[in-house]
Design an enzyme around this catalytic site. Structure first.
Site, PDB file in Angstrom:
ATOM      1  N   THR A 121      37.447 -32.482 -36.089  1.00  0.00           N
ATOM      2  CA  THR A 121      37.185 -32.464 -34.558  1.00  0.00           C
ATOM      3  C   THR A 121      37.191 -32.883 -33.423  1.00  0.00           C
ATOM      4  O   THR A 121      38.592 -34.144 -33.277  1.00  0.00           O
ATOM      5  CB  THR A 121      35.366 -32.645 -34.710  1.00  0.00           C
ATOM      6  OG1 THR A 121      34.482 -31.717 -33.978  1.00  0.00           O
ATOM      7  CG2 THR A 121      34.874 -33.663 -35.419  1.00  0.00           C
ATOM      8  N   LYS A 163      41.869 -32.242 -31.945  1.00  0.00           N
ATOM      9  CA  LYS A 163      42.404 -31.525 -32.588  1.00  0.00           C
ATOM     10  C   LYS A 163      43.002 -30.290 -32.257  1.00  0.00           C
ATOM     11  O   LYS A 163      44.125 -29.589 -32.974  1.00  0.00           O
ATOM     12  CB  LYS A 163      41.122 -29.691 -32.441  1.00  0.00           C
ATOM     13  CG  LYS A 163      40.020 -29.582 -33.485  1.00  0.00           C
ATOM     14  CD  LYS A 163      38.921 -28.855 -32.409  1.00  0.00           C
ATOM     15  CE  LYS A 163      37.933 -28.456 -32.754  1.00  0.00           C
ATOM     16  NZ  LYS A 163      37.052 -27.380 -32.259  1.00  0.00           N
ATOM     17  N   ALA A 199      36.325 -22.454 -20.186  1.00  0.00           N
ATOM     18  CA  ALA A 199      37.345 -22.805 -20.446  1.00  0.00           C
ATOM     19  C   ALA A 199      38.104 -24.179 -21.288  1.00  0.00           C
ATOM     20  O   ALA A 199      39.016 -24.536 -21.381  1.00  0.00           O
ATOM     21  CB  ALA A 199      38.530 -22.754 -19.475  1.00  0.00           C
ATOM     22  N   GLY A 200      37.124 -24.474 -22.262  1.00  0.00           N
ATOM     23  CA  GLY A 200      37.431 -25.824 -23.700  1.00  0.00           C
ATOM     24  C   GLY A 200      38.311 -25.630 -24.045  1.00  0.00           C
ATOM     25  O   GLY A 200      38.815 -24.220 -24.578  1.00  0.00           O
ATOM     26  N   GLY A 201      38.141 -26.104 -25.438  1.00  0.00           N
ATOM     27  CA  GLY A 201      38.908 -25.955 -26.730  1.00  0.00           C
ATOM     28  C   GLY A 201      38.198 -24.879 -27.225  1.00  0.00           C
ATOM     29  O   GLY A 201      38.699 -24.116 -27.976  1.00  0.00           O
ATOM     30  N   TYR A 222      24.456 -23.058 -30.860  1.00  0.00           N
ATOM     31  CA  TYR A 222      23.469 -22.592 -31.693  1.00  0.00           C
ATOM     32  C   TYR A 222      22.155 -23.468 -32.271  1.00  0.00           C
ATOM     33  O   TYR A 222      21.376 -23.291 -33.062  1.00  0.00           O
ATOM     34  CB  TYR A 222      24.274 -22.477 -33.346  1.00  0.00           C
ATOM     35  CG  TYR A 222      24.557 -23.915 -33.510  1.00  0.00           C
ATOM     36  CD1 TYR A 222      24.326 -24.700 -34.743  1.00  0.00           C
ATOM     37  CD2 TYR A 222      25.522 -23.367 -32.969  1.00  0.00           C
ATOM     38  CE1 TYR A 222      24.653 -25.794 -34.915  1.00  0.00           C
ATOM     39  CE2 TYR A 222      26.689 -25.016 -33.691  1.00  0.00           C
ATOM     40  CZ  TYR A 222      26.468 -25.987 -34.282  1.00  0.00           C
ATOM     41  OH  TYR A 222      27.244 -26.980 -34.572  1.00  0.00           O
TER      42      TYR A 222
HETATM   43  P1  ATR Z   1      34.492 -27.630 -26.331  1.00  0.00           P
HETATM   44  O1  ATR Z   1      35.848 -28.039 -27.147  1.00  0.00           O
HETATM   45  O2  ATR Z   1      33.020 -27.480 -27.312  1.00  0.00           O
HETATM   46  O3  ATR Z   1      34.941 -26.029 -25.805  1.00  0.00           O
HETATM   47  P2  ATR Z   1      35.430 -28.603 -23.884  1.00  0.00           P
HETATM   48  O4  ATR Z   1      36.642 -28.486 -23.715  1.00  0.00           O
HETATM   49  O5  ATR Z   1      34.864 -29.791 -23.598  1.00  0.00           O
HETATM   50  O6  ATR Z   1      34.406 -28.295 -25.617  1.00  0.00           O
HETATM   51  O7  ATR Z   1      35.251 -27.965 -23.040  1.00  0.00           O
HETATM   52  C1  ATR Z   1      33.412 -27.750 -22.709  1.00  0.00           C
HETATM   53  C2  ATR Z   1      33.555 -26.649 -21.814  1.00  0.00           C
HETATM   54  O8  ATR Z   1      31.791 -26.712 -21.189  1.00  0.00           O
HETATM   55  C3  ATR Z   1      33.927 -26.598 -19.912  1.00  0.00           C
HETATM   56  O9  ATR Z   1      34.275 -25.071 -19.671  1.00  0.00           O
HETATM   57  C4  ATR Z   1      33.626 -27.160 -19.371  1.00  0.00           C
HETATM   58  O10 ATR Z   1      34.374 -27.018 -17.795  1.00  0.00           O
HETATM   59  P3  ATR Z   1      35.182 -27.996 -17.057  1.00  0.00           P
HETATM   60  O11 ATR Z   1      36.417 -27.009 -17.678  1.00  0.00           O
HETATM   61  O12 ATR Z   1      35.252 -27.414 -15.799  1.00  0.00           O
HETATM   62  O13 ATR Z   1      34.668 -28.910 -17.276  1.00  0.00           O
HETATM   63  C5  ATR Z   1      32.124 -26.966 -19.446  1.00  0.00           C
HETATM   64  N1  ATR Z   1      31.085 -27.333 -19.162  1.00  0.00           N
HETATM   65  C6  ATR Z   1      30.573 -28.310 -19.339  1.00  0.00           C
HETATM   66  N2  ATR Z   1      29.262 -29.166 -18.863  1.00  0.00           N
HETATM   67  C7  ATR Z   1      29.716 -27.694 -17.843  1.00  0.00           C
HETATM   68  C8  ATR Z   1      28.387 -27.647 -17.080  1.00  0.00           C
HETATM   69  N3  ATR Z   1      27.491 -29.283 -16.387  1.00  0.00           N
HETATM   70  N4  ATR Z   1      28.503 -27.236 -15.878  1.00  0.00           N
HETATM   71  C9  ATR Z   1      29.801 -25.891 -15.864  1.00  0.00           C
HETATM   72  N5  ATR Z   1      30.730 -26.026 -16.791  1.00  0.00           N
HETATM   73  C10 ATR Z   1      30.364 -27.216 -17.546  1.00  0.00           C
END
Ligand code: ATR
Length: 279
Positions: free
Chosen positions: A68, A72, A133-135, A224
């Protein structure tokens, strides 16, 4: 609860932090249901010691590991073999023991595809909106392309970050959240992949504008906790179907367990596990 003895196989999860993880309870539950002599434990591992941790796990005879945040991507360097899907997605969440090391898989994508199938969301030929657009979004976009989505609109807080990950991908258009009105009118499947709305911030929603929700006929929020997010409530209030990410969680765990133990988990067992977690 199964008893440990000289034949007990060890599974686990590596991450930093790992204290919050629900994986040990899910996997130990699966082992109990299937009568397997297995224990699954959390292993906190710092990034700088990840290579040693993977080598050490192999030396100790550990049968399999989930991976995790934040490991990853980095862990891909330390596997002996890499599954094609994990390579394409660019992330590994499962290490299954093979001769000489571990084979890396991504079961987030297979878990997500199984959830879509179970809740009868058919992606083939449909247009889809992905929020984030994260993981997690990477595994989702990979799944949507495999399922032959027609066009995917990716909306992210940072448009530049989304461009750096998905820019140039065929049939993908990228916008910032505030530009959602650029999406052509129509009905879409929508997958919510950001962390916005996660407990305890239950009331938060990544797009507040009510008009946006008229675009959505079915949706999955990967969150969830809470069971019903503010995003899901808005979709439903505008006549759409909405599901949370609990099935994806269960199915990614089931797929990992299948790779670890090299056997199939019967569908009834997966369904029973889902019902218990959902109650
Ligand atoms: P995961 O592995 O769960 O996808 P991550 O790679 O940290 O976690 O990605 C988190 C996502 O939530 C990203 O799309 C992030 O947006 P940014 O790419 O602009 O950082 C989004 N995210 C997290 N907090 C946010 C917020 N307060 N408002 C809008 N988008 C948010």
């Amino acid at each position: 609860m199964n008893k440990t003895d000289g034949n007990t196989k060890v599974l686990g999860i590596i991450g930093d932090p790992v204290e919050h993880t629900g994986s040990p309870s899910i996997h130990n539950h699966l082992a109990d249901k299937l009568g397997d002599n297995v224990v699954y434990v959390p292993f906190p591992v710092k990034s700088k010691r990840l290579e040693e941790a993977v080598e050490g796990a192999y030396a100790l005879g550990i049968e399999g590991l989930n991976v995790t945040v934040p490991h990853k991507v980095q862990v891909m360097q330390y596997v002996t073999e890499l599954d094609d899907a994990a390579l394409d997605i660019g992330a590994v969440n499962t290490l299954a023991r093979i001769r000489g090391g571990y084979r890396g898989y991504n079961t987030d994508f297979s878990g997500f595809m199984r959830e879509l199938d179970k809740v009868d969301i058919q992606v083939n030929g449909k247009n889809v909106i992905v929020l984030g657009a994260g993981g997690a979004a990477k595994a989702v976009v990979y799944s949507l392309k495999r399922l032959s989505a027609q066009h995917i609109y990716i909306l992210n807080r940072s448009r530049e970050k989304a461009e750096s990950i998905f820019g140039g991908t065929e049939n993908v258009t990228i916008y910032g959240f505030k530009d959602w009105k650029s999406i052509p009118k129509g009905k879409y499947i929508c997958i919510q992949c950001t962390s916005v709305g996660l407990s305890p911030c239950d009331e938060d929603c990544v797009i507040e504008d009510e008009d946006f929700y008229d675009l959505i006929d079915s949706a999955v929020d990967l969150i969830y906790k809470p069971k019903e997010t503010a995003f899901m409530k808005k979709v439903q209030a505008h006549g759409g179907r909405a599901f949370n990410g609990l099935r994806m969680l269960v199915y990614q765990a089931v797929s990992s367990y299948e790779f670890f133990m090299k056997k199939e988990v019967p569908e009834e067992v997966a369904e029973e596990l889902y019902n218990e977690l959902n109650s």
